[in-house]
Design a protein around this motif. Structure first.
Motif, PDB file in Angstrom:
ATOM      1  N   ASP A 155       0.857  -1.194   0.000  1.00 51.20           N
ATOM      2  CA  ASP A 155       0.000   0.000   0.000  1.00 51.20           C
ATOM      3  C   ASP A 155       0.887   1.236   0.000  1.00 51.20           C
ATOM      4  OD1 ASP A 155      -1.872   1.995   0.365  1.00 51.20           O
ATOM      5  OD2 ASP A 155      -3.069   0.836   1.795  1.00 51.20           O
ATOM      6  N   VAL A 171      -0.667   5.413   2.908  1.00 55.45           N
ATOM      7  CA  VAL A 171      -1.404   5.331   4.164  1.00 55.45           C
ATOM      8  C   VAL A 171      -0.907   6.435   5.091  1.00 55.45           C
ATOM      9  CG1 VAL A 171      -1.844   2.854   4.022  1.00 55.45           C
ATOM     10  CG2 VAL A 171       0.210   3.663   5.171  1.00 55.45           C
ATOM     11  N   ASN A 193      -0.327   5.837   8.609  1.00 57.24           N
ATOM     12  CA  ASN A 193      -0.173   5.050   9.828  1.00 57.24           C
ATOM     13  C   ASN A 193       1.160   5.308  10.529  1.00 57.24           C
ATOM     14  OD1 ASN A 193      -2.693   3.751   9.696  1.00 57.24           O
ATOM     15  ND2 ASN A 193      -1.917   2.242   8.259  1.00 57.24           N
ATOM     16  N   VAL A 246      -4.887  -3.631   8.075  1.00 56.59           N
ATOM     17  CA  VAL A 246      -3.956  -3.738   6.955  1.00 56.59           C
ATOM     18  C   VAL A 246      -3.750  -5.195   6.563  1.00 56.59           C
ATOM     19  CG1 VAL A 246      -1.565  -3.289   6.244  1.00 56.59           C
ATOM     20  CG2 VAL A 246      -2.818  -1.561   7.558  1.00 56.59           C
ATOM     21  N   ILE A 263       3.588  -1.108   3.929  1.00 59.26           N
ATOM     22  CA  ILE A 263       2.911   0.176   3.830  1.00 59.26           C
ATOM     23  C   ILE A 263       3.934   1.299   3.688  1.00 59.26           C
ATOM     24  CG2 ILE A 263       0.856  -0.536   5.103  1.00 59.26           C
ATOM     25  CD1 ILE A 263       2.041   0.778   7.607  1.00 59.26           C
ATOM     26  N   SER A 308      -4.884   2.664  -0.420  1.00 56.79           N
ATOM     27  CA  SER A 308      -6.079   2.773   0.424  1.00 56.79           C
ATOM     28  C   SER A 308      -6.285   4.179   0.968  1.00 56.79           C
ATOM     29  CB  SER A 308      -6.000   1.796   1.600  1.00 56.79           C
ATOM     30  OG  SER A 308      -5.034   2.222   2.542  1.00 56.79           O
ATOM     31  N   VAL A 335     -10.296   1.663   4.651  1.00 54.24           N
ATOM     32  CA  VAL A 335      -9.318   1.280   5.675  1.00 54.24           C
ATOM     33  C   VAL A 335      -9.249  -0.232   5.816  1.00 54.24           C
ATOM     34  CG1 VAL A 335      -8.775   1.443   8.141  1.00 54.24           C
ATOM     35  CG2 VAL A 335      -9.566   3.473   6.896  1.00 54.24           C
TER      36      VAL A 335
END
Length: 475
Positions: free
Chosen positions: A60, A63, A65, A78, A86, A361, A374
Motif C-alpha cells: 500500500d 497510508v 499510519n 492492513v 505500507i 487505500s 481502511v
C-alpha cells in the motif's frame, strides 16, 4: 531438502502480471527458497492451497499510519486485506522529523492526535520502529508540510529563502537517514501558501537522493488540470520523478475530466518520470472543514471530537436536526473528519483501468467510523473490479498492488514471488475475495483472505491476527 513452510497445489500469481500457474511455494526463515513443482521437497509445515491463490503480499503506497504502527502494531485493518508493506508520511505530513510545539495545525492534529510524540530526527523515528516493530514492513516519506510547520514562521505565506534553506537541510538529513521520498500536500492549509518555486527546490533535494516527489496535488477538483500541470512542471524543472497520490476528479462539475488528466499523464510519461495511484471508491475522506462538503453529493461524519455520537451519521441529517446549514454544522463538529461522495464511478473505473495506476487505500488505522477503504480496498479491487466487473485480470490486479509499486518506490526484493525475495505472501480465494467493509459498517475484515505472511511469519490466519510483529523498516 527440508524447508520451513511449503504452500502446496496453489495457483501461483507471481506479481509480474503473467498468467497464474499451478505449483508450490517454499519459504525458509524470511525468504522464498523455491517456486514450482516441489514434490521432492519436505516442509516443516505444509499448507494445502488447492483452489487458492498464492501471491506476493500487497503493498500500500499511501497510508497515514505513521503513529498507528506504534499504537495499533498488529495492523489488523492492513494485514486482513493481504497487505504486508505500507508507505507512510503521505500528503506532506510525516510524524518525523516533528519538532513544532502543540497545538499542531490540522490535519497534523487529526493524523497524530494531541500531544503527538516528537522525533527530532527521522533517524530517531526509525530507531523506535526497529525497537518496536509492527506486523508489517513500513517505509516513510518525509512530509514537506511537517517541515513547514517546523521551520516557517507564518504558514500563510511562501517560505523565505532562510526558511527554505532550513527545510532543505532537514529534508536532506531525513532522506539520508532512510526516508524513501518527499511528500507534499499543497491542498492543505500548512502548505497551501507554498509557491511552485518552494516545492521545486524541495524536489531538487529529493532528486539528489534519487528519491521521488509524491504529492497530494494543490487541487483535485475544478483546478485539477492546472494542479497536474504544476506537478509535472516541478518534476521537469527539478529533474525529479513525480508520483500523483490518490488521483481523482472531485465534484460533479468535474465528472469525466479523468479522460483529460490521464491523457496528460500518458503524454508526460513519454518525456519524464511520472507515476500515480488511486483508491477504488467514489468517496474520499479527510478533515471535515476541507471545503469538500460543498462539492459532495453526500457527506458522512467519520469522527467528531466534541460530538462523538454523530460518527457515522450524514452531515445533512445533523444539520437538519440542529436547524443550521451545512457550513454551520461543520464548524460545530470540529475538530472532525468526514467521508465525501465526490467522484463519478466512470472516472474511478477509467483511472483504475489505466495501465500505470497502482492501488492505494489512503487509510488510517483506528477510529470508530472510518472510510471502508481502511479495511476493504485491496479485496475490493480483486473481487469487485477484477473478477466481477472485469476491468482487468486477477493477475493484472495483483501486479498493480505488488511489483508495480515495489519497483516505483525502490522496495528491493519485494513485490514478486521469486527465489531469494523476502517471504511476504498472501493466500486468498479468487472465487470469494471481496470487501465486507461498507459505509454503514466500515470496521469489518474482508472475505477470502486465508493467510498472510510477513518476512516468513504468519500475521493473519483463520480470520484473526497472530500478534507477531515481524515487520522491517524499509529505507
Amino acid at each position: 531438502m527440508k524447508v520451513d513452510i511449503i504452500f502446496r497445489n496453489a495457483d501461483i500469481i507471481d506479481g509480474t502480471g503473467g498468467p497464474r500457474r499451478r505449483g508450490d511455494v517454499a519459504i525458509t526463515d524470511d525468504r522464498i527458497t523455491a517456486v514450482g513443482d516441489l514434490s521432492e521437497m519436505e516442509g516443516g509445515r505444509e499448507e494445502d492451497c488447492s483452489g487458492l491463490a498464492v501471491a506476493p503480499g500487497f503493498i500500500d503506497p499511501h497510508v497515514h499510519n505513521d503513529l498507528a504502527v506504534f499504537t495499533h502494531p498488529d495492523m489488523a485493518s492492513v494485514v486482513s486485506q493481504g497487505v504486508t508493506t505500507i508507505i507512510n508520511g503521505n500528503c506532506g505530513f510525516s510524524l518525523a522529523p516533528l519538532t513544532a510545539p502543540d497545538p499542531l495545525p490540522q490535519p497534523l492534529r487529526m493524523l497524530f492526535g494531541i500531544n503527538a510524540p516528537r522525533f527530532g530526527s527521522f533517524g530517531e523515528y526509525c530507531d523506535r520502529l526497529r525497537a518496536e516493530p509492527p506486523a508489517v514492513n513500513a517505509g516513510c516519506l518525509i512530509g514537506h508540510g511537517t517541515l513547514r510547520v517546523n521551520e516557517v514562521a507564518d504558514l500563510e505565506r511562501p517560505a523565505d529563502e532562510g526558511e527554505l534553506r532550513a527545510m532543505s537541510r532537514a529534508l536532506d538529513k531525513a532522506l539520508g537517514q532512510g526516508g524513501i521520498g518527499l511528500s507534499t500536500g499543497p491542498f492543505y492549509a500548512p502548505a497551501r501558501a507554498s509557491s511552485t518555486h518552494e516545492l521545486t527546490e524541495m524536489a531538487r533535494v529529493a532528486q539528489r537522493h534519487a528519491k521521488l516527489y509524491v504529492t497530494h496535488m494543490r487541487d483535485e477538483g475544478d483546478r485539477v488540470v492546472e494542479a497536474l500541470e504544476e506537478t509535472l512542471e516541478i518534476g521537469r524543472t527539478a529533474c525529479c520523478g513525480v508520483h500523483i497520490s490518490h488521483h481523482k476528479c472531485a465534484g460533479v462539475a468535474n465528472f469525466g475530466v479523468s479522460e483529460r488528466t490521464l491523457a496528460i499523464i500518458n503524454a508526460a510519461m513519454k518525456h519524464q518520470d511520472v507515476g500515480l495511484d488511486t483508491t477504488p471508491w467514489t468517496a474520499s475522506s479527510t478533515i471535515l472543514n476541507s471545503g469538500r462538503h460543498r462539492q459532495a453529493q453526500r457527506v458522512i461524519v467519520a469522527e467528531s471530537e466534541p460530538f462523538p455520537e454523530h460518527a457515522g451519521r450524514d452531515l445533512a441529517d445533523v444539520a437538519r436536526e440542529w436547524g443550521v446549514n451545512l457550513d454551520e454544522a461543520v464548524e460545530r463538529l470540529l475538530p472532525a473528519t468526514g467521508i465525501f461522495f465526490i467522484m463519478d464511478e466512470q472516472d474511478v473505473q477509467r483511472i483504475l483501468r489505466f495501465e500505470h495506476t497502482m492501488i492505494c487505500s489512503d487509510g488510517i488505522a483506528g477510529g470508530t467510523h472510518p472510510h471502508p477503504r481502511v479495511w476493504g480496498t485491496f479485496p475490493r479491487v480483486l473481487g469487485h473490479y477484477a473478477r466481477d466487473v472485469g476491468l482487468f485480470s486477477l493477475e493484472e490486479g495483483v501486479r498493480r498492488m505488488t511489483s508495480l509499486t515495489a519497483d516505483r518506490f525502490g522496495l528491493k526484493e519485494r513485490g514478486r514471488l521469486r527465489v531469494g525475495n523476502f517471504a511476504d505472501i498472501v493466500v486468498f480465494d479468487p472465487a470469494t475475495i471481496h470487501e465486507r467493509a461498507t459505509y454503514d459498517t466500515p470496521v469489518r475484515p474482508a472475505e477470502g483472505i486465508v493467510s498472510v505472511y510477513v518476512n516468513g511469519t504468519a500475521v493473519w490466519k483463520d480470520g484473526q491476527v497472530s500478534n507477531s510483529r515481524p515487520g522491517h523498516v524499509l529505507a
